[in-house]
Design a protein around this motif. Structure first.
Motif, mmCIF file in Angstrom:
data_model
loop_
_atom_site.group_PDB
_atom_site.id
_atom_site.type_symbol
_atom_site.label_atom_id
_atom_site.label_comp_id
_atom_site.label_asym_id
_atom_site.label_seq_id
_atom_site.Cartn_x
_atom_site.Cartn_y
_atom_site.Cartn_z
ATOM 1 N N LEU A 53 11.431 -1.046 -2.477
ATOM 2 C CA LEU A 53 11.214 0.255 -1.843
ATOM 3 C C LEU A 53 12.508 1.067 -1.804
ATOM 4 C CD1 LEU A 53 9.368 2.215 -0.348
ATOM 5 C CD2 LEU A 53 9.863 0.970 1.753
ATOM 6 N N GLU A 54 13.594 0.419 -1.450
ATOM 7 C CA GLU A 54 14.891 1.102 -1.430
ATOM 8 C C GLU A 54 15.264 1.614 -2.819
ATOM 9 O OE1 GLU A 54 17.631 -1.689 0.278
ATOM 10 O OE2 GLU A 54 16.703 -1.542 2.258
ATOM 11 N N GLU A 55 15.009 0.790 -3.839
ATOM 12 C CA GLU A 55 15.307 1.203 -5.211
ATOM 13 C C GLU A 55 14.406 2.365 -5.631
ATOM 14 O OE1 GLU A 55 15.004 -2.363 -7.560
ATOM 15 O OE2 GLU A 55 16.750 -3.259 -6.570
ATOM 16 N N ALA A 56 13.135 2.319 -5.243
ATOM 17 C CA ALA A 56 12.221 3.415 -5.573
ATOM 18 C C ALA A 56 12.669 4.704 -4.897
ATOM 19 C CB ALA A 56 10.797 3.058 -5.156
ATOM 20 N N CYS A 57 13.096 4.605 -3.662
ATOM 21 C CA CYS A 57 13.586 5.793 -2.950
ATOM 22 C C CYS A 57 14.857 6.324 -3.607
ATOM 23 C CB CYS A 57 13.835 5.471 -1.478
ATOM 24 S SG CYS A 57 12.332 5.228 -0.529
ATOM 25 N N ALA A 58 15.760 5.445 -3.979
ATOM 26 C CA ALA A 58 17.003 5.865 -4.625
ATOM 27 C C ALA A 58 16.713 6.544 -5.959
ATOM 28 C CB ALA A 58 17.927 4.665 -4.829
ATOM 29 N N ASN A 59 15.732 6.023 -6.685
ATOM 30 C CA ASN A 59 15.367 6.650 -7.961
ATOM 31 C C ASN A 59 14.788 8.035 -7.754
ATOM 32 O OD1 ASN A 59 16.224 4.464 -9.461
ATOM 33 N ND2 ASN A 59 14.199 3.510 -9.510
ATOM 34 N N GLU A 60 14.033 8.222 -6.714
ATOM 35 C CA GLU A 60 13.450 9.538 -6.422
ATOM 36 C C GLU A 60 14.540 10.541 -6.058
ATOM 37 O OE1 GLU A 60 10.331 10.743 -6.784
ATOM 38 O OE2 GLU A 60 9.859 8.789 -7.680
ATOM 39 N N ALA A 76 6.924 -15.715 3.259
ATOM 40 C CA ALA A 76 6.444 -14.336 3.404
ATOM 41 C C ALA A 76 7.587 -13.398 3.770
ATOM 42 C CB ALA A 76 5.329 -14.271 4.448
ATOM 43 N N SER A 77 8.497 -13.874 4.590
ATOM 44 C CA SER A 77 9.653 -13.072 4.982
ATOM 45 C C SER A 77 10.532 -12.770 3.774
ATOM 46 C CB SER A 77 10.454 -13.804 6.063
ATOM 47 O OG SER A 77 11.528 -13.028 6.500
ATOM 48 N N ALA A 78 10.729 -13.750 2.909
ATOM 49 C CA ALA A 78 11.510 -13.527 1.687
ATOM 50 C C ALA A 78 10.799 -12.529 0.771
ATOM 51 C CB ALA A 78 11.738 -14.852 0.954
ATOM 52 N N MET A 79 9.482 -12.603 0.728
ATOM 53 C CA MET A 79 8.714 -11.643 -0.060
ATOM 54 C C MET A 79 8.877 -10.231 0.500
ATOM 55 S SD MET A 79 5.268 -13.908 -0.750
ATOM 56 C CE MET A 79 4.368 -12.593 -1.580
ATOM 57 N N THR A 80 8.878 -10.115 1.823
ATOM 58 C CA THR A 80 9.072 -8.812 2.456
ATOM 59 C C THR A 80 10.453 -8.266 2.124
ATOM 60 O OG1 THR A 80 7.564 -9.354 4.264
ATOM 61 C CG2 THR A 80 9.103 -7.565 4.658
ATOM 62 N N ALA A 81 11.454 -9.118 2.144
ATOM 63 C CA ALA A 81 12.812 -8.681 1.798
ATOM 64 C C ALA A 81 12.849 -8.138 0.368
ATOM 65 C CB ALA A 81 13.803 -9.827 1.973
ATOM 66 N N CYS A 82 12.170 -8.817 -0.544
ATOM 67 C CA CYS A 82 12.106 -8.329 -1.934
ATOM 68 C C CYS A 82 11.362 -6.998 -2.006
ATOM 69 C CB CYS A 82 11.408 -9.357 -2.825
ATOM 70 S SG CYS A 82 12.373 -10.850 -3.116
ATOM 71 N N ALA A 83 10.289 -6.880 -1.263
ATOM 72 C CA ALA A 83 9.516 -5.629 -1.256
ATOM 73 C C ALA A 83 10.360 -4.490 -0.689
ATOM 74 C CB ALA A 83 8.238 -5.800 -0.448
ATOM 75 N N MET A 84 11.123 -4.774 0.335
ATOM 76 C CA MET A 84 11.980 -3.738 0.919
ATOM 77 C C MET A 84 13.059 -3.314 -0.075
ATOM 78 S SD MET A 84 10.584 -2.967 3.680
ATOM 79 C CE MET A 84 11.817 -1.809 4.192
ATOM 80 N N GLN A 85 13.576 -4.259 -0.828
ATOM 81 C CA GLN A 85 14.564 -3.926 -1.854
ATOM 82 C C GLN A 85 13.930 -3.033 -2.919
ATOM 83 O OE1 GLN A 85 16.477 -7.296 -3.665
ATOM 84 N NE2 GLN A 85 17.634 -6.045 -5.087
ATOM 85 N N LYS A 142 0.838 -1.209 0.000
ATOM 86 C CA LYS A 142 0.000 0.000 0.000
ATOM 87 C C LYS A 142 0.869 1.254 0.000
ATOM 88 C CE LYS A 142 -4.112 -1.970 1.974
ATOM 89 N NZ LYS A 142 -5.389 -1.586 2.526
ATOM 90 N N GLY A 143 1.966 1.207 0.727
ATOM 91 C CA GLY A 143 2.877 2.345 0.756
ATOM 92 C C GLY A 143 3.474 2.631 -0.603
ATOM 93 N N LEU A 144 3.906 1.584 -1.294
ATOM 94 C CA LEU A 144 4.456 1.759 -2.639
ATOM 95 C C LEU A 144 3.389 2.252 -3.611
ATOM 96 C CD1 LEU A 144 6.792 -1.350 -2.950
ATOM 97 C CD2 LEU A 144 7.482 1.038 -3.138
ATOM 98 N N LYS A 145 2.207 1.643 -3.540
ATOM 99 C CA LYS A 145 1.118 2.023 -4.442
ATOM 100 C C LYS A 145 0.728 3.489 -4.253
ATOM 101 C CE LYS A 145 -3.690 1.047 -5.522
ATOM 102 N NZ LYS A 145 -4.892 0.346 -5.124
#
Length: 153
Positions: free
Chosen positions: A141-148, A130-139, A33-36
């Motif tokens: 998010l980090e990439e989206a922040c870096a792009n911004e 689910a934890s591995a999925m969260t790790a991918c989501a965090m990655q 939801k945060g990314l969306k």
């Protein structure tokens, strides 16, 4: 031969795995939801808190449904999560009732421990996925922040 204390400890360990899985699904939903909604670009504490409150009020089954609405999940992972939701429900809704008087005998407690082992494995494995999925989501998010940050003003 399992003692009552060992049985209760295994029940607690299995309940912990269920809670870890539940929290991880909530984390995934909040991240999606945060990314969306672009909260990584323009934070919205009120909307994020509202989303978190909704997550906290949800059952595990509802969390899984919410996650599927936010994220595409392949059939294998989906079936594992459905199985984990069922395992959690078997654990929390009548485990001792279903085993009835088995707790009174050594053999019965051993059977209960074996059931808990199966439930724990199911829940622990779902949590790991689910934890591995969260790790991918965090990655992501980090990439989206870096792009911004790297965009020219």
């Amino acid at each position: 031969m399992a003692t009552r204390d060992q049985l209760y400890a295994k029940f607690g360990i299995t309940a912990e795995a269920a809670q870890l899985f539940e929290v991880e699904l909530g984390t995934l939903i909040l991240c999606a939801k945060g990314l969306k909604n672009g909260w990584h670009v323009l934070p919205d504490a009120e909307a994020a808190q509202s989303a978190l409150n909704q997550i906290d009020r949800s059952t595990l089954g509802n969390l899984f449904s919410s996650l599927k609405a936010c994220v595409e999940i392949n059939e294998d992972i989906s079936s594992r999560f459905v199985s984990a939701v069922r395992a959690r429900n078997r654990l929390n809704h009548g485990f001792f009732e279903r085993h009835h008087l088995k707790i009174q005998t050594d053999e019965g407690r051993d059977a209960m421990i074996a059931d808990l082992e199966n439930l724990h494995d199911e829940l622990f494995n779902a949590w790991q996925i689910a934890s591995a999925m969260t790790a991918c989501a965090m990655q992501a998010l980090e990439e989206a922040c870096a792009n911004e940050v790297s965009k020219p003003a």
